[in-house]
Design a protein around this motif. Structure first.
Motif, mmCIF file in Angstrom:
data_model
loop_
_atom_site.group_PDB
_atom_site.id
_atom_site.type_symbol
_atom_site.label_atom_id
_atom_site.label_comp_id
_atom_site.label_asym_id
_atom_site.label_seq_id
_atom_site.Cartn_x
_atom_site.Cartn_y
_atom_site.Cartn_z
ATOM 1 N N LYS A 116 18.696 102.084 2.907
ATOM 2 C CA LYS A 116 20.020 101.553 3.225
ATOM 3 C C LYS A 116 20.417 100.548 2.164
ATOM 4 O O LYS A 116 19.645 99.659 1.821
ATOM 5 C CB LYS A 116 20.028 100.872 4.587
ATOM 6 C CG LYS A 116 21.338 100.122 4.866
ATOM 7 C CD LYS A 116 21.731 100.180 6.292
ATOM 8 C CE LYS A 116 22.967 99.338 6.601
ATOM 9 N NZ LYS A 116 24.189 99.898 6.113
ATOM 10 N N MET A 117 21.633 100.708 1.669
ATOM 11 C CA MET A 117 22.219 99.779 0.704
ATOM 12 C C MET A 117 23.213 98.888 1.449
ATOM 13 O O MET A 117 23.877 99.350 2.374
ATOM 14 C CB MET A 117 22.962 100.544 -0.398
ATOM 15 C CG MET A 117 22.143 101.611 -1.096
ATOM 16 S SD MET A 117 20.882 100.962 -2.160
ATOM 17 C CE MET A 117 21.864 100.257 -3.456
ATOM 18 N N PHE A 118 23.334 97.636 1.038
ATOM 19 C CA PHE A 118 24.228 96.704 1.713
ATOM 20 C C PHE A 118 25.413 96.305 0.837
ATOM 21 O O PHE A 118 25.918 95.193 0.942
ATOM 22 C CB PHE A 118 23.454 95.460 2.151
ATOM 23 C CG PHE A 118 22.468 95.738 3.238
ATOM 24 C CD1 PHE A 118 22.844 95.680 4.559
ATOM 25 C CD2 PHE A 118 21.168 96.091 2.925
ATOM 26 C CE1 PHE A 118 21.943 95.957 5.568
ATOM 27 C CE2 PHE A 118 20.251 96.362 3.920
ATOM 28 C CZ PHE A 118 20.643 96.296 5.251
ATOM 29 N N ALA A 119 25.880 97.202 -0.019
ATOM 30 C CA ALA A 119 27.024 96.903 -0.873
ATOM 31 C C ALA A 119 28.322 96.928 -0.074
ATOM 32 O O ALA A 119 29.187 96.069 -0.246
ATOM 33 C CB ALA A 119 27.096 97.893 -2.034
ATOM 34 N N GLU A 120 28.467 97.903 0.815
ATOM 35 C CA GLU A 120 29.707 98.047 1.586
ATOM 36 C C GLU A 120 29.751 97.141 2.806
ATOM 37 O O GLU A 120 30.819 96.883 3.351
ATOM 38 C CB GLU A 120 29.890 99.505 1.999
ATOM 39 C CG GLU A 120 30.086 100.419 0.814
ATOM 40 C CD GLU A 120 30.194 101.875 1.204
ATOM 41 O OE1 GLU A 120 30.375 102.177 2.407
ATOM 42 O OE2 GLU A 120 30.096 102.723 0.306
ATOM 43 N N ASP A 121 28.609 96.712 3.281
ATOM 44 C CA ASP A 121 28.543 95.781 4.416
ATOM 45 C C ASP A 121 27.528 94.692 4.083
ATOM 46 O O ASP A 121 26.427 94.658 4.614
ATOM 47 C CB ASP A 121 28.199 96.501 5.719
ATOM 48 C CG ASP A 121 26.927 97.324 5.639
ATOM 49 O OD1 ASP A 121 26.404 97.518 4.532
ATOM 50 O OD2 ASP A 121 26.434 97.752 6.695
ATOM 51 N N PRO A 122 27.907 93.774 3.188
ATOM 52 C CA PRO A 122 26.951 92.797 2.661
ATOM 53 C C PRO A 122 26.411 91.847 3.731
ATOM 54 O O PRO A 122 27.125 91.440 4.644
ATOM 55 C CB PRO A 122 27.748 92.034 1.609
ATOM 56 C CG PRO A 122 29.168 92.272 1.940
ATOM 57 C CD PRO A 122 29.244 93.599 2.626
ATOM 58 N N VAL A 123 25.141 91.534 3.593
ATOM 59 C CA VAL A 123 24.478 90.524 4.413
ATOM 60 C C VAL A 123 24.182 89.360 3.473
ATOM 61 O O VAL A 123 23.273 89.438 2.643
ATOM 62 C CB VAL A 123 23.193 91.081 5.064
ATOM 63 C CG1 VAL A 123 22.474 89.980 5.827
ATOM 64 C CG2 VAL A 123 23.518 92.264 5.969
ATOM 65 N N LEU A 124 24.971 88.305 3.591
ATOM 66 C CA LEU A 124 24.873 87.140 2.720
ATOM 67 C C LEU A 124 24.282 85.965 3.487
ATOM 68 O O LEU A 124 24.456 85.870 4.707
ATOM 69 C CB LEU A 124 26.249 86.770 2.191
ATOM 70 C CG LEU A 124 27.019 87.896 1.484
ATOM 71 C CD1 LEU A 124 28.459 87.478 1.226
ATOM 72 C CD2 LEU A 124 26.330 88.297 0.203
ATOM 73 N N PHE A 125 23.604 85.082 2.780
ATOM 74 C CA PHE A 125 23.023 83.912 3.425
ATOM 75 C C PHE A 125 23.093 82.716 2.484
ATOM 76 O O PHE A 125 23.163 82.871 1.273
ATOM 77 C CB PHE A 125 21.587 84.183 3.885
ATOM 78 C CG PHE A 125 20.654 84.632 2.800
ATOM 79 C CD1 PHE A 125 19.823 83.725 2.163
ATOM 80 C CD2 PHE A 125 20.603 85.963 2.409
ATOM 81 C CE1 PHE A 125 18.958 84.144 1.161
ATOM 82 C CE2 PHE A 125 19.745 86.389 1.411
ATOM 83 C CZ PHE A 125 18.916 85.476 0.787
ATOM 84 N N LYS A 126 23.084 81.511 3.080
ATOM 85 C CA LYS A 126 23.209 80.267 2.313
ATOM 86 C C LYS A 126 21.880 79.571 2.053
ATOM 87 O O LYS A 126 21.737 78.879 1.067
ATOM 88 C CB LYS A 126 24.132 79.291 3.035
ATOM 89 C CG LYS A 126 25.555 79.765 3.147
ATOM 90 C CD LYS A 126 26.386 78.763 3.927
ATOM 91 C CE LYS A 126 27.789 79.257 4.127
ATOM 92 N NZ LYS A 126 28.580 78.328 4.950
ATOM 93 N N LYS A 127 20.905 79.722 3.005
ATOM 94 C CA LYS A 127 19.647 79.000 2.809
ATOM 95 C C LYS A 127 18.405 79.766 3.246
ATOM 96 O O LYS A 127 17.308 79.445 2.820
ATOM 97 C CB LYS A 127 19.683 77.638 3.495
ATOM 98 C CG LYS A 127 19.838 77.691 4.995
ATOM 99 C CD LYS A 127 19.851 76.295 5.595
ATOM 100 C CE LYS A 127 19.952 76.376 7.108
ATOM 101 N NZ LYS A 127 19.839 75.069 7.717
ATOM 102 N N SER A 128 18.546 80.787 4.104
ATOM 103 C CA SER A 128 17.363 81.539 4.521
ATOM 104 C C SER A 128 17.770 82.878 5.130
ATOM 105 O O SER A 128 18.883 83.033 5.637
ATOM 106 C CB SER A 128 16.534 80.742 5.532
ATOM 107 O OG SER A 128 17.254 80.556 6.731
#
Length: 184
Positions: A116-128
């Protein structure tokens, strides 16, 4: 050299590193968690996940993928393993490939590999970030999978009730773009 780092339309900081978290051919008992990635003290983007697993049946697929972002409560990324890889019913449509996900191997009685690629539904995080999977699922547990396991078509690999998985041997690869945490 002054060239921006752009991946799938996202411009990332110049000090970004692509890191691979991996587990290779490890045995997991029924209901044991598979900790695919555990990123601490870094910001970033969950970019890709790939899984290869083998067992005496496919009941281990009845497990949700979970993500914990920035020390928040669990978020479910799927209601089952097949859903995570954009499929359903024990991958009953067979091998497939797309820009977002694919099934690269499916063999009875319980072997599969998918990505699974997460380009179209990105999972971003700031610290962990922590990404977990599991060998099957128990209903009714605290932060347990919300799936109710109610299938009625045995020809689609279905059954009624909560299936009991067998031990599985699995490999999991998780690619994460990481960069120093920013003040938001």
């Amino acid at each position: 050299i002054g060239v921006p780092l752009v991946v799938d339309g996202f411009e990332l900081p110049n000090n970004t590193r692509l890191r691979l978290y991996n587990i290779e051919r490890q045995d997991f008992a029924p209901y044991e968690f598979v900790h695919g990635a555990n990123v601490q003290n870094s910001a970033g983007w969950l970019y890709m996940a790939a899984v290869s697993a083998n067992s005496s049946n496919f009941h281990y697929l009845e497990a949700c993928f979970r993500v914990y972002i920035d020390d928040q409560k669990v978020q479910f990324l799927s209601s089952g393993t097949e859903d995570f890889f954009l499929s359903a019913y024990y991958f009953n449509t067979g091998i497939y490939h797309s820009d977002a996900a694919g099934l690269t191997c499916l063999s009875q009685p319980g072997t599969m590999s998918a990505y699974k690629m997460f380009a179209e539904d990105p999972v971003l995080f700031k610290k962990s970030l922590r990404l977990d999977w599991r060998c099957g699922e128990k209903q009714g547990e605290l932060e347990g999978c919300p799936n109710t396991y109610q299938r009625s078509n045995p020809n689609a690999g279905g059954f009624r009730g909560n299936p009991i998985p067998e031990t599985m041997t699995a490999s999991m690869y998780v690619w994460v773009y990481e960069f120093p945490s920013m003040n938001y």
